[in-house]
Design an enzyme around this catalytic site. Structure first.
Site, PDB file in Angstrom:
ATOM      1  N   GLN A   1      45.763 -32.478  42.369  1.00 38.20           N
ATOM      2  CA  GLN A   1      46.680 -31.602  42.390  1.00 38.20           C
ATOM      3  C   GLN A   1      46.438 -30.438  41.610  1.00 38.20           C
ATOM      4  O   GLN A   1      45.880 -30.657  40.489  1.00 38.20           O
ATOM      5  CB  GLN A   1      48.172 -32.167  42.344  1.00 38.20           C
TER       6      GLN A   1
ATOM      7  N   HIS B   1      48.684 -26.567  39.994  1.00 40.04           N
ATOM      8  CA  HIS B   1      49.938 -25.959  39.965  1.00 40.04           C
ATOM      9  C   HIS B   1      49.543 -24.433  39.793  1.00 40.04           C
ATOM     10  O   HIS B   1      48.653 -24.032  39.224  1.00 40.04           O
ATOM     11  CB  HIS B   1      50.680 -26.531  38.774  1.00 40.04           C
TER      12      HIS B   1
ATOM     13  N   GLU C   1      51.023 -28.874  32.209  1.00 34.38           N
ATOM     14  CA  GLU C   1      51.419 -30.200  31.972  1.00 34.38           C
ATOM     15  C   GLU C   1      50.518 -30.691  30.627  1.00 34.38           C
ATOM     16  O   GLU C   1      49.277 -30.225  30.695  1.00 34.38           O
ATOM     17  CB  GLU C   1      51.282 -31.028  32.889  1.00 34.38           C
TER      18      GLU C   1
ATOM     19  N   HIS D   1      43.611 -31.615  38.974  1.00 38.53           N
ATOM     20  CA  HIS D   1      43.285 -32.969  38.222  1.00 38.53           C
ATOM     21  C   HIS D   1      44.128 -34.122  39.049  1.00 38.53           C
ATOM     22  O   HIS D   1      44.776 -33.690  39.953  1.00 38.53           O
ATOM     23  CB  HIS D   1      44.147 -32.767  37.041  1.00 38.53           C
TER      24      HIS D   1
ATOM     25  N   ARG E   1      48.598 -29.986  46.634  1.00 38.36           N
ATOM     26  CA  ARG E   1      47.857 -31.217  46.784  1.00 38.36           C
ATOM     27  C   ARG E   1      46.456 -30.974  47.096  1.00 38.36           C
ATOM     28  O   ARG E   1      46.039 -29.980  48.055  1.00 38.36           O
ATOM     29  CB  ARG E   1      48.392 -32.470  47.411  1.00 38.36           C
TER      30      ARG E   1
END
Length: 405
Positions: free
Chosen positions: A97, A99, A149, A268, A287
């Site tokens: 995935q 972002h 993240e 990642h 995804r």
């Protein structure tokens, strides 16, 4: 500070023992326990005690945003907690995935809102054409926020993170001796300029040929770490070209205390292990395979950063005695780890509220001048913006999540 009761998410890839053992509960559990959420995410808000009952932290923030968040945080992020602290326990691989960045998230969310109406708050769920009422496909953007993240390993932790040297990936794919992969190998031989075409080719592989491709790779006479990873993923996802996309990424094996940083556009996947993760509070996920869920190839290609990541591992940076952090270039969150000893001095952290503290090991007392709590392994506490500097004492290790500066 006051006790914060986290929300456990039961995703299929979760461990049946890691979170339970951390919190001193019987293990194995009846079902998987993938993540412990310690925040105000509407999909799984943590709870605090009020008059003999448990109340959602989200509801408390809505009722008293200035008290909980402070004027400065409300001014920057609105009346929401901008970060989510998690403990993640992976017993099987998560999906590949990436972002979006903040601008992409705002634009993508606005476009989908204009086309199909309000989101239901969960990425990948179905949405419909507002005119004809026919199924159109899953949304990509369920909120207008980015989702960087940071994960810090608590145990040995395996992950895929960022594109490695395409020449290395080309050699790995060529080593399977599968003729159908020749165009992908050729694209990778072109260096970083060929990464986009390699990913596009793999994720656009004809549906009817995917199982044969993955099986050819799984049964190839190849050796080494890449072959072992491919065989493991192919066994789990026998018709998913993400098995091959995974081999374009760094395979990282973190030791406890090491971290990986996933900025916008970084492809990642977590493979196994337990870690503390802090992220911007968003559900926007694009995804790229290793999942039965929808993969929007065109949108993923638009969001991905096709650049080589030299070293995905972050090493802790000392702050003061007993305190380390992992600096990242966003202001949604910051994460510190505090180690205290009974014979040593208490640790004082002048970190602005709101603050979430998670105890990993031992017994750690936390006091913000408003309230004091003693935390054991797997327990957490939350404090408002009204608190003074944090004072931690005892014998153990705790993680402190705050807004970034």
């Amino acid at each position: 500070m006051e006790l914060l009761h986290g929300s456990i998410r039961d995703y299929a890839w979760g461990s049946r023992s890691a979170l339970a053992e951390l919190q001193g509960r019987p293990a194995p559990t009846d079902g998987p326990e993938a993540e412990l959420w310690l925040g105000a995410h509407p999909g799984g808000p943590a709870m605090v005690d009020r008059d003999g009952e448990r109340v959602s932290l989200t509801d408390l923030l809505v009722a008293e945003p200035d008290h909980w968040l402070g004027e400065e945080v409300v001014g920057r992020f609105g009346t929401r907690l901008p970060f989510l602290l998690k403990v993640l326990a992976a017993d099987a691989p998560l999906s590949l995935q990436a972002h979006p960045d903040a601008e992409q998230a705002r634009a993508g969310y606005a476009a989908e809102q204009a086309e199909v109406g309000p989101a239901d708050g969960s990425a990948g769920d179905g949405w419909v054409d507002g005119v004809a009422g026919r199924a159109r496909g899953p949304r990509n953007y369920v909120d207008p926020y980015h989702k960087p993240e940071l994960l810090v390993a608590l145990t040995p932790f395996d992950a895929l993170c960022g594109f490695r040297d395409p020449q290395v990936s080309a050699t790995a794919l060529a080593g399977f001796g599968v003729p159908e992969l020749s165009p992908v190998v050729a694209a990778l031989r072109a260096g970083p300029a060929g990464l986009r075409e390699a990913v596009r080719a793999l994720l656009s592989w004809p549906d009817g040929d995917r199982a044969g491709l993955v099986e050819a790779v799984r049964t190839a006479d190849a050796a080494g770490p890449d072959a072992e990873l491919a065989r493991d993923l192919a066994t789990r996802y026998p018709a998913d070209p993400g098995v091959l996309v995974a081999l374009l990424l760094h395979h990282v094996r973190l030791t406890p205390g090491e971290a990986i940083w996933m900025p916008a556009g970084n492809l990642h996947a977590y493979l196994s292990g337990t870690g503390v993760e802090v992220m911007a509070a968003s559900d926007n996920v694009l995804r790229g395979g290793l999942t039965p869920k929808h993969v929007d190839v065109d949108e993923l290609l638009r969001v991905l950063r096709f650049e080589v990541l030299d070293d995905p591992v972050l090493v802790a940076r000392p702050v003061t005695p007993g305190v380390v952090c992992w600096p990242v270039p966003v202001d949604d969150f910051a994460l510190h780890r505090v180690t205290v000893e009974a014979a040593g001095p208490e640790v004082r952290l002048p970190l602005p509220g709101p603050r979430v503290v998670f105890c990993h090991l031992g017994k750690v007392g936390v006091d913000d001048g408003v309230g004091a709590v003693m935390l054991g392994p797997g327990q957490a506490a939350v404090g408002t913006a009204a608190g003074a500097e944090l004072v931690l004492a005892g014998t153990g290790t705790a993680f402190v999540a705050t807004c970034g500066g």
